[in-house]
Design a protein around this motif. Structure first.
Motif, PDB file in Angstrom:
ATOM      1  N   ILE A  42       0.845  -1.198   0.000  1.00 26.67           N
ATOM      2  CA  ILE A  42       0.000   0.000   0.000  1.00 26.67           C
ATOM      3  C   ILE A  42       0.878   1.244   0.000  1.00 26.67           C
ATOM      4  N   MET A  43       0.556   2.172  -0.878  1.00 24.15           N
ATOM      5  CA  MET A  43       1.246   3.461  -0.884  1.00 24.15           C
ATOM      6  C   MET A  43       0.218   4.558  -0.637  1.00 24.15           C
ATOM      7  N   LEU A  44       0.541   5.471   0.249  1.00 25.63           N
ATOM      8  CA  LEU A  44      -0.315   6.623   0.509  1.00 25.63           C
ATOM      9  C   LEU A  44       0.345   7.852  -0.107  1.00 25.63           C
ATOM     10  N   VAL A  45      -0.437   8.623  -0.835  1.00 21.25           N
ATOM     11  CA  VAL A  45       0.118   9.823  -1.483  1.00 21.25           C
ATOM     12  C   VAL A  45      -0.621  11.051  -0.969  1.00 21.25           C
ATOM     13  N   GLY A  46       0.112  11.930  -0.315  1.00 21.99           N
ATOM     14  CA  GLY A  46      -0.469  13.179   0.168  1.00 21.99           C
ATOM     15  C   GLY A  46      -0.124  14.320  -0.770  1.00 21.99           C
ATOM     16  N   GLU A  47      -0.219  15.521  -0.224  1.00 22.45           N
ATOM     17  CA  GLU A  47      -0.075  16.716  -1.066  1.00 22.45           C
ATOM     18  C   GLU A  47       1.358  17.260  -1.057  1.00 22.45           C
ATOM     19  N   GLY A  48       1.845  17.589   0.131  1.00 19.74           N
ATOM     20  CA  GLY A  48       3.201  18.118   0.246  1.00 19.74           C
ATOM     21  C   GLY A  48       3.571  18.212   1.705  1.00 19.74           C
ATOM     22  N   PRO A  49       4.857  18.330   1.998  1.00 17.20           N
ATOM     23  CA  PRO A  49       5.282  18.419   3.397  1.00 17.20           C
ATOM     24  C   PRO A  49       4.809  19.718   4.041  1.00 17.20           C
ATOM     25  N   GLY A  50       4.547  19.661   5.336  1.00 17.79           N
ATOM     26  CA  GLY A  50       4.254  20.859   6.119  1.00 17.79           C
ATOM     27  C   GLY A  50       5.480  21.236   6.938  1.00 17.79           C
ATOM     28  N   PHE A  51       5.261  22.106   7.928  1.00 17.54           N
ATOM     29  CA  PHE A  51       6.385  22.594   8.737  1.00 17.54           C
ATOM     30  C   PHE A  51       7.141  21.453   9.425  1.00 17.54           C
ATOM     31  N   THR A  52       6.402  20.581  10.100  1.00 21.82           N
ATOM     32  CA  THR A  52       7.070  19.502  10.857  1.00 21.82           C
ATOM     33  C   THR A  52       7.814  18.565   9.920  1.00 21.82           C
ATOM     34  N   GLU A  53       7.175  18.217   8.812  1.00 24.67           N
ATOM     35  CA  GLU A  53       7.792  17.299   7.853  1.00 24.67           C
ATOM     36  C   GLU A  53       9.072  17.902   7.274  1.00 24.67           C
ATOM     37  N   ASP A  54       9.029  19.200   6.994  1.00 25.41           N
ATOM     38  CA  ASP A  54      10.196  19.910   6.457  1.00 25.41           C
ATOM     39  C   ASP A  54      11.373  19.836   7.439  1.00 25.41           C
ATOM     40  N   GLN A  55      11.032  19.811   8.731  1.00 28.69           N
ATOM     41  CA  GLN A  55      12.087  19.746   9.753  1.00 28.69           C
ATOM     42  C   GLN A  55      12.580  18.317   9.972  1.00 28.69           C
ATOM     43  N   THR A  56      11.641  17.370   9.989  1.00 26.79           N
ATOM     44  CA  THR A  56      12.000  15.990  10.370  1.00 26.79           C
ATOM     45  C   THR A  56      12.396  15.112   9.186  1.00 26.79           C
ATOM     46  N   LYS A  57      12.071  15.541   7.974  1.00 26.23           N
ATOM     47  CA  LYS A  57      12.292  14.755   6.741  1.00 26.23           C
ATOM     48  C   LYS A  57      11.392  13.520   6.675  1.00 26.23           C
ATOM     49  N   ILE A  58      10.346  13.482   7.509  1.00 27.40           N
ATOM     50  CA  ILE A  58       9.441  12.320   7.521  1.00 27.40           C
ATOM     51  C   ILE A  58       8.049  12.765   7.082  1.00 27.40           C
ATOM     52  N   PRO A  59       7.509  12.182   5.985  1.00 26.41           N
ATOM     53  CA  PRO A  59       6.156  12.574   5.566  1.00 26.41           C
ATOM     54  C   PRO A  59       5.129  12.254   6.648  1.00 26.41           C
ATOM     55  N   PHE A  60       4.136  13.099   6.788  1.00 27.39           N
ATOM     56  CA  PHE A  60       3.057  12.894   7.763  1.00 27.39           C
ATOM     57  C   PHE A  60       3.604  12.634   9.173  1.00 27.39           C
ATOM     58  N   SER A  61       4.475  13.555   9.615  1.00 30.40           N
ATOM     59  CA  SER A  61       4.993  13.443  10.986  1.00 30.40           C
ATOM     60  C   SER A  61       4.418  14.534  11.897  1.00 30.40           C
ATOM     61  N   GLY A  62       3.574  15.418  11.345  1.00 31.15           N
ATOM     62  CA  GLY A  62       2.968  16.478  12.150  1.00 31.15           C
ATOM     63  C   GLY A  62       1.551  16.118  12.579  1.00 31.15           C
ATOM     64  N   ALA A  63       0.723  17.131  12.738  1.00 28.85           N
ATOM     65  CA  ALA A  63      -0.641  16.920  13.247  1.00 28.85           C
ATOM     66  C   ALA A  63      -1.459  16.011  12.320  1.00 28.85           C
ATOM     67  N   ALA A  64      -1.351  16.235  11.007  1.00 27.80           N
ATOM     68  CA  ALA A  64      -2.099  15.388  10.068  1.00 27.80           C
ATOM     69  C   ALA A  64      -1.582  13.947  10.124  1.00 27.80           C
TER      70      ALA A  64
END
Ligand code: SF4
Length: 193
Positions: A42-64
């Protein structure tokens, strides 16, 4: 086979981390490459990184990401078993929608993820992911929870459409729909994998 796939992904990542194909490279802190097993079903495709993701380099690592993890858990799916990526790999300033030329510039990496991993299911999280994969405007309000046979970047898979998990932050009704969609997805996956 998994080793070869992993190697191909690391090559694609090496290309992505130095990418300057669009203007988002000027404002990013990090390129946020896809995360998850190279042989994920399974692959999940979102829209783009947010603030937290930009910092951590991990997709979907913030509130969403917290909501996504909760949705996966409720659906009987494990985050560590799915591959997660985004339509654009660099954060759009102020979390605005990625622009069409940015999406086109980054398509090479989305296509790369799909053609290397060849998942059985791709879940488009939100209208931008759905539009990018399908190549046309999609009303998620009408089409969410639906499953399509689809081919993209030379790989054939089942495409499932739902809302972006961030939408649950702004409305209880959307969260309920997301929960129902993910439960349905979990049942479909269990019956087909
Ligand atoms: S968003 Fe994609 S195309 Fe644009 S600079 Fe980042 S990796 Fe390159």
């Amino acid at each position: 086979m998994k080793e070869e796939t992993e190697k191909a992904l690391r090559q694609l990542e090496a290309e992505a981390v130095v990418c300057k194909r669009c203007m988002l490279h000027k404002t990013r802190t990090n390129v946020v490459f896809g995360v998850g097993p190279a042989d994920a079903k399974i692959m999940l495709v979102g829209e783009g990184p947010g603030f937290t993701e930009d910092q951590t380099k991990i997709p979907f690592s913030g509130a969403a990401g917290k909501i996504l993890n909760e949705l996966l858990r409720e659906a009987g799916l494990r985050r560590e078993d799915v591959h997660v990526t985004n339509v654009v790999l660099c954060r759009p300033p102020q979390n605005r929608d990625p622009l069409p030329d940015e999406i086109e510039a980054c398509r090479r990496f989305l296509e790369g993820h799909v053609s290397i991993i060849k998942p059985k299911f791709i879940v488009a999280l939100g209208r931008i992911a759905a539009r990018t994969l399908l190549g046309k405007h999609v009303s998620i309000g009408r089409e969410h929870g639906k499953l399509f046979d689809f081919t993209y970047a030379g790989a054939s898979f089942k495409l499932f459409l739902t809302y972006h998990p961030a939408a649950a932050l702004y409305g209880a009704e959307t969260k309920t729909r997301l929960q129902a969609d993910f439960k349905k997805l979990g049942q479909i996956v269990k019956s087909m994998v």
